[in-house]
Design a protein around this motif. Sequence first.
Motif, PDB file in Angstrom:
ATOM      1  N   TYR A 348       0.852  -1.188   0.000  1.00 14.59           N
ATOM      2  CA  TYR A 348       0.000   0.000   0.000  1.00 14.59           C
ATOM      3  C   TYR A 348       0.884   1.233   0.000  1.00 14.59           C
ATOM      4  CZ  TYR A 348      -3.363   3.524   1.442  1.00 14.59           C
ATOM      5  OH  TYR A 348      -4.142   4.659   1.492  1.00 14.59           O
ATOM      6  N   LEU A 349       0.755   2.047  -1.062  1.00 15.45           N
ATOM      7  CA  LEU A 349       1.648   3.186  -1.249  1.00 15.45           C
ATOM      8  C   LEU A 349       1.079   4.470  -0.653  1.00 15.45           C
ATOM      9  CD1 LEU A 349       4.382   3.795  -2.550  1.00 15.45           C
ATOM     10  CD2 LEU A 349       3.186   4.350  -4.660  1.00 15.45           C
ATOM     11  N   GLY A 350      -0.234   4.620  -0.710  1.00 16.81           N
ATOM     12  CA  GLY A 350      -0.820   5.843  -0.178  1.00 16.81           C
ATOM     13  C   GLY A 350      -2.137   6.169  -0.859  1.00 16.81           C
ATOM     14  N   GLU A 351      -2.530   7.447  -0.738  1.00 12.15           N
ATOM     15  CA  GLU A 351      -3.828   7.882  -1.252  1.00 12.15           C
ATOM     16  C   GLU A 351      -3.652   9.128  -2.112  1.00 12.15           C
ATOM     17  OE1 GLU A 351      -7.623   9.720   0.972  1.00 12.15           O
ATOM     18  OE2 GLU A 351      -7.202   7.617   1.519  1.00 12.15           O
ATOM     19  N   PRO A 367       7.751   3.925   0.832  1.00  7.29           N
ATOM     20  CA  PRO A 367       8.681   4.582  -0.085  1.00  7.29           C
ATOM     21  C   PRO A 367       8.367   4.264  -1.551  1.00  7.29           C
ATOM     22  CG  PRO A 367       9.744   2.742   1.050  1.00  7.29           C
ATOM     23  CD  PRO A 367       8.413   2.922   1.680  1.00  7.29           C
ATOM     24  N   VAL A 368       8.741   5.193  -2.423  1.00 10.61           N
ATOM     25  CA  VAL A 368       8.522   5.018  -3.855  1.00 10.61           C
ATOM     26  C   VAL A 368       9.673   5.661  -4.613  1.00 10.61           C
ATOM     27  CG1 VAL A 368       7.187   7.168  -4.124  1.00 10.61           C
ATOM     28  CG2 VAL A 368       6.776   5.248  -5.684  1.00 10.61           C
ATOM     29  N   LYS A 369       9.954   5.150  -5.810  1.00 14.05           N
ATOM     30  CA  LYS A 369      11.067   5.678  -6.601  1.00 14.05           C
ATOM     31  C   LYS A 369      10.747   5.503  -8.076  1.00 14.05           C
ATOM     32  CE  LYS A 369      13.489   1.275  -6.003  1.00 14.05           C
ATOM     33  NZ  LYS A 369      12.305   0.693  -5.359  1.00 14.05           N
ATOM     34  N   PRO A 370      11.423   6.242  -8.941  1.00 14.51           N
ATOM     35  CA  PRO A 370      11.221   6.062 -10.384  1.00 14.51           C
ATOM     36  C   PRO A 370      11.467   4.612 -10.779  1.00 14.51           C
ATOM     37  CG  PRO A 370      12.484   8.045  -9.964  1.00 14.51           C
ATOM     38  CD  PRO A 370      12.367   7.340  -8.652  1.00 14.51           C
ATOM     39  N   GLY A 371      10.644   4.113 -11.688  1.00 15.35           N
ATOM     40  CA  GLY A 371      10.750   2.733 -12.149  1.00 15.35           C
ATOM     41  C   GLY A 371       9.767   1.794 -11.485  1.00 15.35           C
ATOM     42  N   ASP A 372       9.258   2.175 -10.295  1.00 17.08           N
ATOM     43  CA  ASP A 372       8.269   1.332  -9.619  1.00 17.08           C
ATOM     44  C   ASP A 372       6.963   1.317 -10.421  1.00 17.08           C
ATOM     45  OD1 ASP A 372      10.040   0.844  -7.589  1.00 17.08           O
ATOM     46  OD2 ASP A 372       9.124   2.227  -6.151  1.00 17.08           O
ATOM     47  N   LYS A 422       1.706  -0.244  -4.833  1.00 18.34           N
ATOM     48  CA  LYS A 422       2.937  -0.520  -5.583  1.00 18.34           C
ATOM     49  C   LYS A 422       2.926  -2.001  -5.960  1.00 18.34           C
ATOM     50  CE  LYS A 422       7.030   0.943  -4.072  1.00 18.34           C
ATOM     51  NZ  LYS A 422       8.422   0.953  -3.518  1.00 18.34           N
ATOM     52  N   THR A 423       2.875  -2.284  -7.247  1.00 16.26           N
ATOM     53  CA  THR A 423       2.771  -3.657  -7.737  1.00 16.26           C
ATOM     54  C   THR A 423       4.086  -4.200  -8.258  1.00 16.26           C
ATOM     55  OG1 THR A 423       2.104  -2.822  -9.898  1.00 16.26           O
ATOM     56  CG2 THR A 423       0.332  -3.368  -8.348  1.00 16.26           C
ATOM     57  N   SER A 424       5.068  -3.317  -8.442  1.00 14.00           N
ATOM     58  CA  SER A 424       6.341  -3.771  -9.028  1.00 14.00           C
ATOM     59  C   SER A 424       7.482  -2.919  -8.494  1.00 14.00           C
ATOM     60  CB  SER A 424       6.263  -3.664 -10.566  1.00 14.00           C
ATOM     61  OG  SER A 424       7.530  -3.838 -11.143  1.00 14.00           O
ATOM     62  N   ASP A 425       8.580  -3.582  -8.172  1.00 13.81           N
ATOM     63  CA  ASP A 425       9.796  -2.913  -7.719  1.00 13.81           C
ATOM     64  C   ASP A 425      10.968  -3.557  -8.461  1.00 13.81           C
ATOM     65  OD1 ASP A 425      12.091  -2.011  -6.468  1.00 13.81           O
ATOM     66  OD2 ASP A 425      11.233  -2.082  -4.445  1.00 13.81           O
ATOM     67  N   PRO A 426      11.336  -3.017  -9.636  1.00 11.84           N
ATOM     68  CA  PRO A 426      12.389  -3.637 -10.448  1.00 11.84           C
ATOM     69  C   PRO A 426      13.718  -3.794  -9.702  1.00 11.84           C
ATOM     70  CG  PRO A 426      11.229  -1.964 -11.714  1.00 11.84           C
ATOM     71  CD  PRO A 426      10.760  -1.833 -10.301  1.00 11.84           C
ATOM     72  N   GLU A 427      14.019  -2.839  -8.834  1.00 12.38           N
ATOM     73  CA  GLU A 427      15.272  -2.916  -8.084  1.00 12.38           C
ATOM     74  C   GLU A 427      15.279  -4.123  -7.154  1.00 12.38           C
ATOM     75  OE1 GLU A 427      17.108  -0.196  -4.653  1.00 12.38           O
ATOM     76  OE2 GLU A 427      16.893   0.875  -6.569  1.00 12.38           O
TER      77      GLU A 427
END
Length: 851
Positions: A348-351, A367-372, A422-427
Amino acid sequence: MTSTTTKIKLPELLAPAGNWECAQAAVENGADAIYFGLDKFNARMRADNFTIADLPELMEFLHLRGVKGYIALNTLIFPQELTEAQQYLKTIISAGVDALIVQDVGICRLIRHLSPDFPIHASTQMTITSATGVEFAKSLGCQLVVLARECSISEIHKIQQQISKKQAVLPLEVFVHGALCVAYSGQCLTSEALGGRSANRGECAQACRMPYDLIADGEIVDLGNRKYLLSPQDLAGLEVLPELVKSGVTSLKIEGRLKAPEYVANVTQVYRKALDKIAERPNPLTPFPSREGGIKTPLSVSERGRGRGQDQYNLEMAFSRGLYTGWFEGINNQELVHANFGKKRGVYLGEVTRVRNEQITVKLAAPVKPGDGVVFDCGHPEMREEGGRIYGVVEKGNEVILTFGRDDLNFLKIHRGNKVWKTSDPELDKQIRQSYDGEYPQFTRPINIEVYGEIGEKLIAVVRDEIGNIVKIESEILLVEAHTKPLNDEKLKEQLGRLGNTAFCLGTLTNNIKCHAMLPVSELNKMRREIVNQLEKLRSKPKLWQLNHHARWQDLITPESSPVPNSPSLIVLARNIEQLKAVLTTDIKTVYCEFENPRNYREAVKIFREWRHSSINPVPSIFVAPPRITKPGETWILKQVKDAEADGYLIRNYDQLEYFANERCIADFPLNIANPLTADYLRQRFNLERLTASYDLNINQLEDLITNYPAQHFEVTIHQHIPMFHMEHCVFCAFLSEGTDYTNCGRPCEKHDVKMRDRVGSEHILKADSGCRNTVYNGTAQTGAEYVQRLISLGLQHLRIEFLNETPEQVTKTIHYYQQLLQGEITGSQLWQKLKLQNQLGVTRGALGMM
């Protein structure tokens, strides 16, 4: 005061493997064992699975790495498959597999007939929930029992105590992580009822993950966006791991043979670290810090992801419909099923707080970052949802502004208040893949070395690995006196401990050299290489199990003389007093009662006995049915059933086989009798009058059953509302009360007539039993009328009709039609048409006719 360290044996960590890459992911991340299916007879037929030809190479790989391999042969086996299954078993046993995970009672018998020592694990599909169930499995020759997922830690403790008293001690295994079936495994007939795809055959269609409307007393209950009434959150036992270890379970099982290797690696790694952490603590059995503060309930969906730690994050990213401790801490019907969605979400990332100029502002919870990758949840997961990969992140206090690639999203469909997942975290995915993608072993197992020697003699190294293999290696040259650098502990550890690129690491080294001796480094290196070589040879050898190549499944069937044929008879099951009274106006000889409250059986038996006194039928009988599940401490329910003093009992589980052992008993459908080996075992061992054929059988399989074992011993249900889901989850409590269980729910099950409407508009009937377990019955009755004459011609004498919510008038009419059918006055097709006209919901030919 001196501190003491508690020594404890950690349970085995058992990981799933749907293919080779998953097997490697499990091994490199610390699994002690893996379980996998072959291309037939396993409960995950949609997995890639392995083939028989893969077994030698796979088992050599696993054993070399100190990992066991178990095959899941955990489906029901039909009569015409027994010969093929027998050959399958012989090949598996010869291949040195470590155990088979088995559902079918007959297959347990067959394995033990083929081999006296090959290990059998009783699958969770056997629905074992008690010490008596464990004892039953032991009597079949099983060496381990996988308990039903519905068992709490408290109940596991009780089972452990009771099996000790019964002297039926077997190791216990529990699922620790993964998707939860809402129905008891081995007791779900939903896929069979709706599409002829049996969950007991590995073909589950996952109807539990679909949306439903709740209808109480004819009105739709307004539950807002909560539609996924039968979709539990995924199981996560991480928070209760110390308690699970303390319960004494032997194995912790991760669900997921349909999952990707990244999932297997991720989840296995988290639980491996957690178990090793428990072993390292001064008192391994104290709760983890997150529980020491009294946190007993999971965070709500809106709070999920905040401050849960890296492990929790990794588990949620691996696969999550929400993570929860399942039934481990007891029943909490408000938490088990949140009902907001039935598919993977992630973290759960937020609203969403603002959508403007193709930028989305989110109040962050993780937390979130580019590419997620993210998905926007508008509260309607059944519709296509907006989602994409994040291009840019700009922090703004406790909020972030997210930007996406051009045309990735339709911003008109994203609104303030939408939840973001957030469904994907490539890192993270890359990091996880690196854990098992390398050329050399990354997870190593310890070896312990003892060194002996005297000047003028050879250096001797005695080496033991963690699974009991021992090798003895001697140097080729003799030890000489050392003038500068003797073979001290440091020197030996440095040279013999250089085990990089092998499957081993140095555990302990014991130096028993008492003199100042020396050996060239090159010789120590040579000894180290030979240690590895010899251990690998020993570990790679296949397990050798005893095998009788001449044994046949037919040897297990007790021969019988042909019986004198009797005319076929109808048996009727009533579910309330009014239906029973209607049945008694007909000339039915045998009546079954299955009531929600067993206390009412006394009245039913009294009514029946008064009728029997005046009946002209020859010795009519009334049988009553206990609930399908019996857990520790629930024998009071069985006592209520027995106190009715009926003529006999319908037996649904292993506890009841024992409890009603001296009574007239009939095996009912939950015992999953699908082949003659199961039928013969239950009938002979427990002196059963009749056996109800499994509802998983279609007409061809049913014919095979009653031609391979005397037909007069069977009973076939030819008319019923098939029981689809049988669940510990109480829908009444969860959605018609604010209570957590029977102690505080107010018993809405006794006040409301409840149905569940599926996506195609069918309304299925919900009932609760005396143990507060729910059953969802197919709203449409099914009939096998068109096959009755075929079955009678093969010698079948006992045909059952089951009623559910029919009126007394419908009961008597339906019985009349079936009596006409048996007397040859109407055909099966005509009966089908008559029932269709009688019942406004219609009637289906059902799973019996699906081939």
